[in-house]
Design an enzyme around this catalytic site. Structure first.
Site, PDB file in Angstrom:
ATOM      1  N   HIS A  73      -3.142   7.180   2.717  1.00  0.00           N
ATOM      2  CA  HIS A  73      -3.570   5.899   2.134  1.00  0.00           C
ATOM      3  C   HIS A  73      -4.970   5.559   2.664  1.00  0.00           C
ATOM      4  O   HIS A  73      -5.233   5.608   3.863  1.00  0.00           O
ATOM      5  CB  HIS A  73      -2.563   4.812   2.516  1.00  0.00           C
ATOM      6  CG  HIS A  73      -3.066   3.440   2.229  1.00  0.00           C
ATOM      7  ND1 HIS A  73      -3.612   3.086   1.015  1.00  0.00           N
ATOM      8  CD2 HIS A  73      -3.124   2.335   3.005  1.00  0.00           C
ATOM      9  CE1 HIS A  73      -3.975   1.822   1.060  1.00  0.00           C
ATOM     10  NE2 HIS A  73      -3.700   1.340   2.252  1.00  0.00           N
ATOM     11  N   ASN A 107     -10.042   0.025  -0.036  1.00  0.00           N
ATOM     12  CA  ASN A 107      -8.583   0.109   0.003  1.00  0.00           C
ATOM     13  C   ASN A 107      -8.051  -0.456  -1.320  1.00  0.00           C
ATOM     14  O   ASN A 107      -8.189  -1.642  -1.579  1.00  0.00           O
ATOM     15  CB  ASN A 107      -8.083  -0.711   1.204  1.00  0.00           C
ATOM     16  CG  ASN A 107      -6.570  -0.704   1.335  1.00  0.00           C
ATOM     17  OD1 ASN A 107      -5.850  -0.390   0.394  1.00  0.00           O
ATOM     18  ND2 ASN A 107      -6.094  -1.070   2.512  1.00  0.00           N
ATOM     19  N   CYS A 124       0.808  -1.230   0.000  1.00  0.00           N
ATOM     20  CA  CYS A 124       0.000   0.000   0.000  1.00  0.00           C
ATOM     21  C   CYS A 124       0.842   1.281   0.000  1.00  0.00           C
ATOM     22  O   CYS A 124       0.319   2.364  -0.232  1.00  0.00           O
ATOM     23  CB  CYS A 124      -0.962  -0.001   1.179  1.00  0.00           C
ATOM     24  SG  CYS A 124      -2.088  -1.392   1.127  1.00  0.00           S
TER      25      CYS A 124
HETATM   26  O1  UT7 Z   1      -3.643  -1.362   3.376  1.00  0.00           O
HETATM   27  C1  UT7 Z   1      -2.571  -1.773   4.227  1.00  0.00           C
HETATM   28  C2  UT7 Z   1      -2.907  -1.368   5.519  1.00  0.00           C
HETATM   29  N1  UT7 Z   1      -4.131  -2.019   5.932  1.00  0.00           N
HETATM   30  C3  UT7 Z   1      -4.776  -1.500   6.896  1.00  0.00           C
HETATM   31  O2  UT7 Z   1      -4.357  -0.469   7.356  1.00  0.00           O
HETATM   32  C4  UT7 Z   1      -5.933  -2.233   7.507  1.00  0.00           C
HETATM   33  C5  UT7 Z   1      -5.854  -2.065   8.985  1.00  0.00           C
HETATM   34  N2  UT7 Z   1      -6.871  -2.752   9.764  1.00  0.00           N
HETATM   35  C6  UT7 Z   1      -8.157  -2.388   9.744  1.00  0.00           C
HETATM   36  O3  UT7 Z   1      -8.586  -1.515   9.028  1.00  0.00           O
HETATM   37  C7  UT7 Z   1      -9.052  -3.063  10.733  1.00  0.00           C
HETATM   38  O4  UT7 Z   1      -8.269  -3.783  11.660  1.00  0.00           O
HETATM   39  C8  UT7 Z   1     -10.075  -4.023  10.079  1.00  0.00           C
HETATM   40  C9  UT7 Z   1     -11.116  -3.235   9.329  1.00  0.00           C
HETATM   41  C10 UT7 Z   1      -9.365  -4.984   9.132  1.00  0.00           C
HETATM   42  C11 UT7 Z   1     -10.785  -4.805  11.173  1.00  0.00           C
HETATM   43  O5  UT7 Z   1     -11.409  -3.895  12.085  1.00  0.00           O
HETATM   44  P1  UT7 Z   1     -11.187  -4.057  13.652  1.00  0.00           P
HETATM   45  O6  UT7 Z   1     -12.010  -3.039  14.307  1.00  0.00           O
HETATM   46  O7  UT7 Z   1      -9.700  -4.024  13.905  1.00  0.00           O
HETATM   47  O8  UT7 Z   1     -11.780  -5.477  13.947  1.00  0.00           O
HETATM   48  P2  UT7 Z   1     -11.061  -6.764  14.566  1.00  0.00           P
HETATM   49  O9  UT7 Z   1     -10.133  -7.377  13.578  1.00  0.00           O
HETATM   50  O10 UT7 Z   1     -10.539  -6.418  15.925  1.00  0.00           O
HETATM   51  O11 UT7 Z   1     -12.313  -7.707  14.733  1.00  0.00           O
HETATM   52  C12 UT7 Z   1     -13.388  -7.405  15.655  1.00  0.00           C
HETATM   53  C13 UT7 Z   1     -14.442  -8.480  15.491  1.00  0.00           C
HETATM   54  C14 UT7 Z   1     -13.861  -9.895  15.507  1.00  0.00           C
HETATM   55  O12 UT7 Z   1     -14.775 -10.724  16.191  1.00  0.00           O
HETATM   56  P3  UT7 Z   1     -14.489 -11.151  17.738  1.00  0.00           P
HETATM   57  O13 UT7 Z   1     -13.169 -11.856  17.714  1.00  0.00           O
HETATM   58  O14 UT7 Z   1     -14.450  -9.863  18.484  1.00  0.00           O
HETATM   59  O15 UT7 Z   1     -15.664 -12.016  18.040  1.00  0.00           O
HETATM   60  C15 UT7 Z   1     -13.828 -10.276  14.053  1.00  0.00           C
HETATM   61  O16 UT7 Z   1     -13.941 -11.681  13.853  1.00  0.00           O
HETATM   62  O17 UT7 Z   1     -15.103  -8.334  14.241  1.00  0.00           O
HETATM   63  C16 UT7 Z   1     -15.070  -9.584  13.543  1.00  0.00           C
HETATM   64  N3  UT7 Z   1     -15.019  -9.299  12.116  1.00  0.00           N
HETATM   65  C17 UT7 Z   1     -16.130  -9.099  11.383  1.00  0.00           C
HETATM   66  N4  UT7 Z   1     -17.426  -9.105  11.702  1.00  0.00           N
HETATM   67  C18 UT7 Z   1     -18.321  -8.852  10.724  1.00  0.00           C
HETATM   68  C19 UT7 Z   1     -13.931  -9.175  11.316  1.00  0.00           C
HETATM   69  N5  UT7 Z   1     -14.325  -8.887  10.056  1.00  0.00           N
HETATM   70  C20 UT7 Z   1     -15.686  -8.837  10.074  1.00  0.00           C
HETATM   71  C21 UT7 Z   1     -16.649  -8.581   9.099  1.00  0.00           C
HETATM   72  N6  UT7 Z   1     -17.949  -8.587   9.459  1.00  0.00           N
HETATM   73  N7  UT7 Z   1     -16.334  -8.311   7.809  1.00  0.00           N
END
Ligand code: UT7
Length: 334
Positions: A254, A284, A112
């Site tokens: 980004h 993204n 990215c």
């Molecule tokens: O481009 C290169 C750089 N990339 C980035 O900068 C991406 C950086 N990361 C992010 O933007 C975020 O971490 C994400 C959008 C990928 C995820 O958001 P988050 O708030 O960090 O969520 P998380 O990974 O902590 O997950 C929270 C919960 C989890 O469930 P539990 O373990 O709390 O029960 C995940 O399994 O949300 C769940 N989850 C979802 N639920 C519904 C993860 N993806 C989804 C989804 N729909 N699509």
């Protein structure tokens, strides 16, 4: 005197097919509400079967060249981690299809952060007088490396391409790259990864392990790293060019996640209203993210000539980078 690299043209292109959050929720255990509230993304564009990254790159490149007319690029740098093939690089094919046969053309892989890295390479070609006009493209067909069953990555990424034309000029001109900063940390390589397809896990003629060709990301850790490094590299660039955060008219970060963009603003003391945001419509798009955001901001009349712009990106590798410039007068071609 060493020539400066000056932005002289801008182009962008996204495939026609739009995928909404609701469409994804029909196939994955997710919802429009989750995707919107956790990322800010509402729709993304996805290529049709049979299309590849070079097809996107050519469309964006054509528009950037038209925008910079009558300049003709004498070098091409393509930022991508979704090349048409592992070998050879995609850039020479893009150059040929753009009618630029014979010019140096190379791929840059910084995930990215790819566009900022490619800008630095383009500026270097100009500074060393290897080229006078460089087409810098960021293009990704990310949908081709996503696991269709993975709800943690599929809603995040989209396909697209954006490009600028850099020309040799003077630092005092609008569009000149006034200062840049780049960095990397390979100890975080496993946070964003495609396991198979390289020399570490090469093809044996047998099928690879399940999902080894798919993109994997440890989202929560990447989130924290992205905020820290985009703010940190941005501060270093501001120091280099002698600007304060309040001098920045537009932060073009980004487009990973609107929460990340706003956290970078908060960390740097830049009002969130000064951050360009188009990820709601394109998701993204990795190396295409920054030029697509620039084109969107110009098309919407937000970004205007002489405004002070800070670009910053973070990606797999880990890699990061930033650049500062006064925005030039550029025209977009549809
Ligand atoms: O481009 C290169 C750089 N990339 C980035 O900068 C991406 C950086 N990361 C992010 O933007 C975020 O971490 C994400 C959008 C990928 C995820 O958001 P988050 O708030 O960090 O969520 P998380 O990974 O902590 O997950 C929270 C919960 C989890 O469930 P539990 O373990 O709390 O029960 C995940 O399994 O949300 C769940 N989850 C979802 N639920 C519904 C993860 N993806 C989804 C989804 N729909 N699509």
């Amino acid at each position: 005197m060493t020539p400066a690299a000056v932005i002289a043209g801008l182009g962008a292109w996204v495939p026609r097919r739009v995928v909404t959050n609701d469409m994804l929720a029909e196939e994955l255990d997710t919802s429009d509400e989750w995707i919107r509230s956790r990322t800010g993304i509402v729709t993304r564009h996805v290529i049709e079967a049979g299309m590849a990254t070079s097809d996107l790159a050519v469309e964006a490149g054509k528009r950037a060249i038209a925008s910079a007319c009558p300049l003709r690029p004498d070098a091409l740098v393509l930022a991508t981690v979704t090349p048409d093939h592992p070998c050879p690089a995609t850039a020479p094919a893009v150059a040929t299809r753009l009618g630029l046969d014979g010019i140096p053309a190379m791929d840059v892989a910084a995930v990215c952060s790819g566009f900022i890295y490619a800008l630095a390479v383009g500026a270097g070609l100009i500074a060393t007088e290897q080229a006078t006009t460089v087409l810098v493209i960021g293009a990704e067909a990310y949908s081709t490396i996503l696991d269709p069953q993975d709800r943690t990555t599929r809603p995040i990424f989209g396909d697209g391409a954006g490009a600028v034309v850099l020309r040799a000029g003077h630092r005092s001109e609008p569009g000149a790259l006034l200062g840049m900063d780049l960095g990397s940390d390979g100890s975080g390589a496993d946070l964003i990864q495609v396991m198979a397809g390289g020399s570490r896990q090469r093809g044996t003629g047998r099928p690879p392990g399940p999902g080894d060709h798919y993109f994997r990301m440890r989202g929560r850790e990447v989130f924290q790293q992205a905020v820290f490094h985009m703010a940190d590299t941005s501060c270093r660039v501001l120091k280099k060019v002698g600007w304060q955060p309040e001098d920045v008219d537009w932060l073009v970060a980004h487009q990973a996640n609107v929460r990340i963009v706003h956290a970078v603003c908060a960390q740097m003391g830049i009002p969130a209203a000064r951050a360009v945001v188009n990820l709601d419509r394109v998701g993204n798009t990795s190396a295409a993210s920054i030029p697509l955001a620039l084109a969107d901001a110009v098309a919407r009349g937000q970004l205007r000539a002489d405004q002070r712009v800070l670009l910053t990106a973070f990606g797999g590798g880990l890699t990061w980078g930033a650049a500062a410039l006064h925005w030039p007068q550029v025209h977009l071609t549809p």
